[in-house]
Enzyme design. Structure first.
Site, short mmCIF file in Angstrom:
data_model
loop_
_atom_site.label_atom_id
_atom_site.label_comp_id
_atom_site.label_asym_id
_atom_site.label_seq_id
_atom_site.Cartn_x
_atom_site.Cartn_y
_atom_site.Cartn_z
N CYS A 1 0.86 -1.19 0.00
CA CYS A 1 0.00 0.00 0.00
C CYS A 1 0.89 1.23 0.00
O CYS A 1 2.05 1.16 -0.43
CB CYS A 1 -0.97 -0.02 1.18
SG CYS A 1 -0.19 0.03 2.81
N ASP B 1 -8.02 3.86 0.85
CA ASP B 1 -7.19 4.29 1.97
C ASP B 1 -8.04 4.72 3.17
O ASP B 1 -8.80 5.68 3.07
CB ASP B 1 -6.37 5.49 1.46
CG ASP B 1 -5.32 5.91 2.43
OD1 ASP B 1 -5.22 5.30 3.50
OD2 ASP B 1 -4.60 6.88 2.09
N ARG C 1 -3.35 -0.53 5.38
CA ARG C 1 -3.91 -1.62 4.58
C ARG C 1 -2.99 -2.83 4.45
O ARG C 1 -3.41 -3.97 4.72
CB ARG C 1 -4.29 -1.10 3.18
CG ARG C 1 -5.47 -0.17 3.21
CD ARG C 1 -5.59 0.62 1.91
NE ARG C 1 -4.53 1.61 1.80
CZ ARG C 1 -4.37 2.44 0.77
NH1 ARG C 1 -5.19 2.35 -0.27
NH2 ARG C 1 -3.39 3.33 0.77
#
Ligand code: 4NP
Length: 159
Positions: free
Chosen positions: A8, A125, A14
């Site tokens: 990420c 996100d 994440r």
């Protein structure tokens, strides 16, 4: 060993969540010895840091322990070293294809391709969002990891 790398931006929300979830699923399946699991970020602004407080808390409530993970920057060598390089969103996919050594530009894939029935193509996100944003991201991450493990067990482990 089957190498799986989750990627990420900051490697504090994440991708470490995906690392923790996938590792737990692999352990539950009794396949820990068959996998090398890691995560990294396309931006080094949080390198060396533990996952975000919210990512740790939301994951802990579902039984995943992210506390020992530390953020690091992804490299082109990672793309060569891991069999499966999984991007949380299209910006990471683009960055990974640029980093990839010649001949390996097709190796990075969108993580959510592992769970097409979950719906979204990207894990958005959650950074800066409320706990609900982290819960939604973790829902997708669990679906993606379950689909990934199912596919890899079928195609790579013969299970
Ligand atoms: P992640 O979330 O990519 O899921 O770790 C982010 C964390 C931090 C930032 C961006 C995304 N940031 O810009 O600081």
């Amino acid at each position: 060993m089957i190498g799986v790398l989750f990627v990420c931006t900051g490697n504090i929300c994440r991708s470490p969540s995906a690392e923790g979830v996938f590792r737990a699923m692999v352990e539950r399946a009794g396949q820990s010895g068959a996998f090398r699991v890691d995560s990294a970020g396309t931006w080094n602004g949080h390198a060396g840091e533990a996952p975000s407080r919210q990512a740790i808390a939301v994951a802990a409530a579902r039984g995943y322990d992210l506390r020992d993970l530390r953020a690091r920057l992804v490299t082109g060598a990672d793309v060569a070293a891991f069999d499966h390089v999984l991007a949380m969103d299209r910006s990471h996919l683009q960055a990974l294809r640029k980093l990839a050594p010649a001949g390996l530009t097709d190796r990075p894939r969108l993580f959510m391709e592992s769970a097409p029935h979950a719906g979204p193509a990207e894990v958005i996100d959650p950074w800066g969002g409320d706990d609900a944003a982290y819960e939604r991201a973790l829902d997708l991450i669990e679906a993606g990891c379950a689909g990934l493990l199912e596919r890899l067990r079928a195609t790579s482990l013969g299970a």
